[in-house]
Every structure is written in structure tokens, then in C-alpha cells.
Design an enzyme around this catalytic site. Structure first.
Site, PDB file in Angstrom:
ATOM      1  N   THR A  29       0.818  -1.209   0.000  1.00  0.00           N
ATOM      2  CA  THR A  29       0.000   0.000   0.000  1.00  0.00           C
ATOM      3  C   THR A  29       0.853   1.262   0.000  1.00  0.00           C
ATOM      4  O   THR A  29       1.965   1.270   0.572  1.00  0.00           O
ATOM      5  CB  THR A  29      -0.899   0.021   1.257  1.00  0.00           C
ATOM      6  OG1 THR A  29      -1.500   1.305   1.383  1.00  0.00           O
ATOM      7  CG2 THR A  29      -0.101  -0.244   2.523  1.00  0.00           C
ATOM      8  N   TYR A  53      -1.819  -0.037  10.223  1.00  0.00           N
ATOM      9  CA  TYR A  53      -2.121  -0.675   8.933  1.00  0.00           C
ATOM     10  C   TYR A  53      -0.913  -0.592   8.011  1.00  0.00           C
ATOM     11  O   TYR A  53      -0.435  -1.603   7.475  1.00  0.00           O
ATOM     12  CB  TYR A  53      -3.338   0.008   8.296  1.00  0.00           C
ATOM     13  CG  TYR A  53      -3.521  -0.333   6.846  1.00  0.00           C
ATOM     14  CD1 TYR A  53      -3.913  -1.601   6.460  1.00  0.00           C
ATOM     15  CD2 TYR A  53      -3.255   0.611   5.844  1.00  0.00           C
ATOM     16  CE1 TYR A  53      -4.055  -1.931   5.117  1.00  0.00           C
ATOM     17  CE2 TYR A  53      -3.397   0.293   4.502  1.00  0.00           C
ATOM     18  CZ  TYR A  53      -3.788  -0.974   4.145  1.00  0.00           C
ATOM     19  OH  TYR A  53      -3.915  -1.302   2.826  1.00  0.00           O
TER      20      TYR A  53
HETATM   21  C1  UD1 Z   1      -6.648   4.921   0.803  1.00  0.00           C
HETATM   22  C2  UD1 Z   1      -6.938   3.554   1.342  1.00  0.00           C
HETATM   23  C3  UD1 Z   1      -5.837   3.072   2.233  1.00  0.00           C
HETATM   24  C4  UD1 Z   1      -4.543   3.163   1.510  1.00  0.00           C
HETATM   25  C5  UD1 Z   1      -4.319   4.582   1.091  1.00  0.00           C
HETATM   26  C6  UD1 Z   1      -3.049   4.684   0.313  1.00  0.00           C
HETATM   27  C7  UD1 Z   1      -9.324   3.404   1.444  1.00  0.00           C
HETATM   28  C8  UD1 Z   1     -10.530   3.389   2.326  1.00  0.00           C
HETATM   29  N1  UD1 Z   1      -8.152   3.573   2.064  1.00  0.00           N
HETATM   30  O1  UD1 Z   1      -6.783   5.849   1.831  1.00  0.00           O
HETATM   31  O2  UD1 Z   1      -6.072   1.746   2.587  1.00  0.00           O
HETATM   32  O3  UD1 Z   1      -3.515   2.763   2.348  1.00  0.00           O
HETATM   33  O4  UD1 Z   1      -5.380   4.967   0.240  1.00  0.00           O
HETATM   34  O5  UD1 Z   1      -2.767   6.008   0.043  1.00  0.00           O
HETATM   35  O6  UD1 Z   1      -9.376   3.289   0.250  1.00  0.00           O
HETATM   36  N2  UD1 Z   1     -12.771  11.761   1.745  1.00  0.00           N
HETATM   37  C9  UD1 Z   1     -13.760  12.703   1.991  1.00  0.00           C
HETATM   38  N3  UD1 Z   1     -14.988  12.262   2.370  1.00  0.00           N
HETATM   39  C10 UD1 Z   1     -15.297  10.939   2.494  1.00  0.00           C
HETATM   40  C11 UD1 Z   1     -14.288   9.975   2.242  1.00  0.00           C
HETATM   41  C12 UD1 Z   1     -13.024  10.426   1.873  1.00  0.00           C
HETATM   42  O7  UD1 Z   1     -13.531  13.902   1.884  1.00  0.00           O
HETATM   43  O8  UD1 Z   1     -16.446  10.622   2.851  1.00  0.00           O
HETATM   44  C13 UD1 Z   1     -11.439  12.224   1.294  1.00  0.00           C
HETATM   45  C14 UD1 Z   1     -10.289  11.861   2.216  1.00  0.00           C
HETATM   46  O9  UD1 Z   1     -10.105  12.836   3.205  1.00  0.00           O
HETATM   47  C15 UD1 Z   1      -9.129  11.776   1.209  1.00  0.00           C
HETATM   48  C16 UD1 Z   1      -9.804  11.260  -0.066  1.00  0.00           C
HETATM   49  O10 UD1 Z   1     -11.179  11.579   0.075  1.00  0.00           O
HETATM   50  O11 UD1 Z   1      -8.618  13.048   0.932  1.00  0.00           O
HETATM   51  C17 UD1 Z   1      -9.653   9.763  -0.256  1.00  0.00           C
HETATM   52  O12 UD1 Z   1     -10.044   9.094   0.926  1.00  0.00           O
HETATM   53  P1  UD1 Z   1     -10.294   7.525   0.999  1.00  0.00           P
HETATM   54  O13 UD1 Z   1     -11.059   7.067  -0.167  1.00  0.00           O
HETATM   55  O14 UD1 Z   1     -10.802   7.204   2.358  1.00  0.00           O
HETATM   56  O15 UD1 Z   1      -8.830   6.887   0.835  1.00  0.00           O
HETATM   57  P2  UD1 Z   1      -7.451   7.266   1.595  1.00  0.00           P
HETATM   58  O16 UD1 Z   1      -7.697   7.769   2.945  1.00  0.00           O
HETATM   59  O17 UD1 Z   1      -6.655   8.103   0.669  1.00  0.00           O
END
Ligand code: UD1
Length: 329
Positions: free
Chosen positions: A117, A141
Site C-alpha cells: 500500500t 495498517y
Molecule cells: C486509501 C486507502 C488506504 C490506503 C491509502 C493509500 C481506502 C478506504 N483507504 O486511503 O487503505 O492505504 O489509500 O494512500 O481506500 N474523503 C472525503 N470524504 C469521504 C471519504 C473520503 O472527503 O467521505 C477524502 C479523504 O479525506 C481523502 C480522499 O477523500 O482526501 C480519499 O479518501 P479515501 O477514499 O478514504 O482513501 P485514503 O484515505 O486516501
């Protein structure tokens, strides 16, 4: 000769299984079905229900089949949960990987592909981040995955054993043919959450932080289509089959999209103007995580087909609709 996929019933694992089936490979799956689904698998898969750390079961699988390689997806993936319950992550992602690796060495299975990851980089100082960047995971993780990478490196130096670790960036989308997709309940991935909001499964979508040092203030990520990621694994397997050595590679497109750009894409593709609320930053979120992908492009003849945010969203949305139908049956 068969390929053993651990966690084959899960999100990325099930795409891998369909791709291997299409490629005409003999397919074995080990999964405990804690988060995966039997229906996500092709019928041709020979399924062993059980724990990936169960060395007796692994020895039986290796005895009953001529296993050429292992592709190891099984593990726990929720970053905040790893902070609250680190031992679960060191068990599921590190200790059980150790058991699996040992079973491979004992059985003479010499090719191994590991789901790592981008979380191993933590909050990268230089973006796009390359494979030689400092490894400073911010969560158990990330550390649990990094520890497995280190084990693989040591084992490959000591034994007849070669591995490829792919460091995934933000995996999204679903099978273009609609056979499988991200089916986990209570998912937190941005694209899945936004699709749920577009389909009315959630009342609104929260943007976690609008004051980052990025062009529009929201987090920048490298979203990779799950089918392209599965293809990268298959090419990595073919590379190991040529006798090539162990390697660690980023798996991403090297394109960053902000949270707002993702939301705009989901609204445009779905035609639904769902409610969006600006919320405080989520603990541990990095402003920018984007892959430098020159190594994977050079080492594998990888030609991503779906490096296109609206396509990723379209596939994710189609799957989300299918999932609603399935759950309402
Ligand atoms: C993801 C992975 C993680 C991996 C990482 C590698 C997931 C859940 N996690 O994390 O396992 O290690 O990439 O870089 O896929 N966001 C919002 N609102 C929401 C959800 C997310 O604003 O409801 C934003 C987050 O703050 C972030 C972006 O969207 O800026 C992506 O978030 P998310 O899809 O949760 O993935 P990561 O945290 O980047």
C-alpha cells in the site's frame, strides 16, 4: 499449474480471479469469507474456506495442487481500526503473511505477489512519490504491510523465493463487465461513498478538510481502476515466470484528483446533485498522495485501460446499482 489467490472473494481479489479465469489459468482461492463473498467468484475457482495463517490447510492445498504462484490479498484494510486495534493488523497482515510465506518456502512455491500500500510512505514529502522515498507509515495498517514487505525481502535473499510487492494507491471502480465490485458494507472510500450518496443510500457526503495546501484545498489522490490493478498483478506474475528478480512497485496512474473533482465527476456521471458538506479534516489524512509510476511502466508492459475518472466512476456507480438490486432480493 495453478495460481493460489488469498482473499480471492474480496474486492480486489475477486477482480483478480475473474482476470485469471479469462486468461485460462487454473484458479485456487483461500478465503475465510469474513468480508468476501462466494458469489463474487467465478465458478471455475476451486475454493478452500479457511484462514490464510492456517499452515495445515496451506500444506494440504500445496499437496493437492501443483501451485505455481501465490497472489496474497487477504488482510485487514481499515486504517482507523488499525489505530484502535493494532494487534489485529499485526496478526492478520503481518503474522499470517509470515505463516503463508513459510508454507510457500516449505512447499517450494517460489513466486509470490503481495498487496502492499501507498500507506507505507505515510505523508510523502515529495509528490509524485517514488519507491525510494522514505518509508514512514502513519498507522499500524501501513506498518503491518511494511513489515511484510521487509519479511519478503529477507526471505527472498535466503531462499529460492521471488516476490513482487505492489504498493496500491486509491483503488476504485468495478469490473467493466459487472461481475464483481466493492461490496463491503460501511465502506469509507471516497468514490464508493459518493456513489452511495448519488443513489440516495446516504443523505449527504462530507468533504474531510478544505484547507489543505492543494489547488482547491481538498485532498489529492491517485485513483487507480481495480481492473487495471488486477492486470498489473497478472503482468507481475508473468514477469516472475520469466525468472526476473524480486521487486517493489508503485501501482498508480501518477495523476492526482481532488475530493472536489471526484465529487464533480460522480455528480456528472450520475446526474444527481447530492448534498455535500464541508467538514473538518479526518485524522491522519495526507494532503497529497500520488504515485510516481515510471518503474511499473518500465518493468511490466502495463497499459492501463481505464485511466479516466468518469469511467472509474461509471463502473463504480453501475456496481452500486447492482448491489442495491442484490440486497433488495
Ligand atoms: C486509501 C486507502 C488506504 C490506503 C491509502 C493509500 C481506502 C478506504 N483507504 O486511503 O487503505 O492505504 O489509500 O494512500 O481506500 N474523503 C472525503 N470524504 C469521504 C471519504 C473520503 O472527503 O467521505 C477524502 C479523504 O479525506 C481523502 C480522499 O477523500 O482526501 C480519499 O479518501 P479515501 O477514499 O478514504 O482513501 P485514503 O484515505 O486516501
Amino acid at each position: 499449474m495453478a495460481v493460489l489467490v488469498t482473499g480471492g472473494a474480496g474486492y480486489i481479489g475477486s477482480h483478480m480471479c475473474w482476470l485469471l479465469e479469462e486468461a485460462g489459468e487454473d484458479l485456487l482461492v483461500i478465503d475465510d469469507f469474513s468480508t468476501g463473498f462466494q458469489w463474487a467468484l467465478p465458478d471455475s475457482a476451486k475454493v478452500y474456506e479457511g484462514d490464510v495463517g492456517d499452515q495445515e490447510l496451506l500444506a494440504q492445498i500445496f499437496k493437492e495442487n501443483d501451485v505455481d504462484a501465490v497472489i496474497h490479498f487477504a488482510g485487514s484494510i481499515i486504517v482507523p481500526e488499525s489505530v484502535e486495534n493494532p494487534l489485529k493488523y499485526y496478526l492478520n497482515n503481518t503474522a499470517k503473511s509470515r505463516s503463508l510465506i513459510e508454507a510457500c518456502v516449505t512447499a517450494g512455491v517460489d513466486k509470490f505477489i503481495f498487496s502492499s500500500t501507498a500507506a507505507v510512505y505515510g505523508d510523502p514529502e515529495v509528490v509524485p512519490v517514488d519507491e525510494n522515498a522514505p518509508l514512514k507509515p502513519l498507522s499500524p495498517y501501513g506498518t503491518s504491510k511494511l513489515m511484510t514487505e521487509l519479511m519478503l525481502s529477507d526471505v527472498s535473499n535466503a531462499h529460492n523465493f521471488r516476490y513482487t510487492a505492489l504498493r496500491y494507491f486509491n483503488v476504485a471502480g468495478a469490473d467493466p463487465k459487472g461481475r464483481t465490485g466493492q461490496s463491503t458494507k460501511n465502506a469509507t472510500h471516497l468514490i464508493k461513498v459518493a456513489c452511495e450518496a448519488a443513489l440516495g443510500k446516504r443523505g449527504h457526503l462530507g468533504i474531510f478538510g478544505t484547507d489543505f495546501d492543494t489547488p482547491d484545498g481538498t485532498g489529492l489522490r491517485d485513483y487507480i481502476h481495480v481492473w487495471d490493478l488486477a492486470s498489473a498483478h497478472y503482468l507481475a506474475l508473468k514477469r516472475l515466470r520469466t525468472g526476473a528478480g524480486s521487486i517493489v512497485m508503485n501501482a498508480g496512474y501518477s495523476d492526482g484528483y481532488s475530493v472536489r473533482q471526484v465529487i464533480d465527476a460522480v455528480k456528472a456521471v450520475s446526474g444527481v446533485d447530492f448534498e455535500v458538506r464541508e467538514e473538518p479534516r479526518r485524522a491522519g489524512d495526507s494532503p497529497k498522495v500520488v504515485a510516481q509510476n515510471t518503474r511499473i511502466l518500465a518493468e511490466l508492459d502495463w497499459k492501463p485501460e481505464y485511466n479516466n475518472l468518469p469511467k472509474i466512476v461509471e463502473h463504480a456507480l453501475n456496481w452500486e446499482k447492482k448491489l442495491s438490486l442484490r440486497n433488495s432480493l
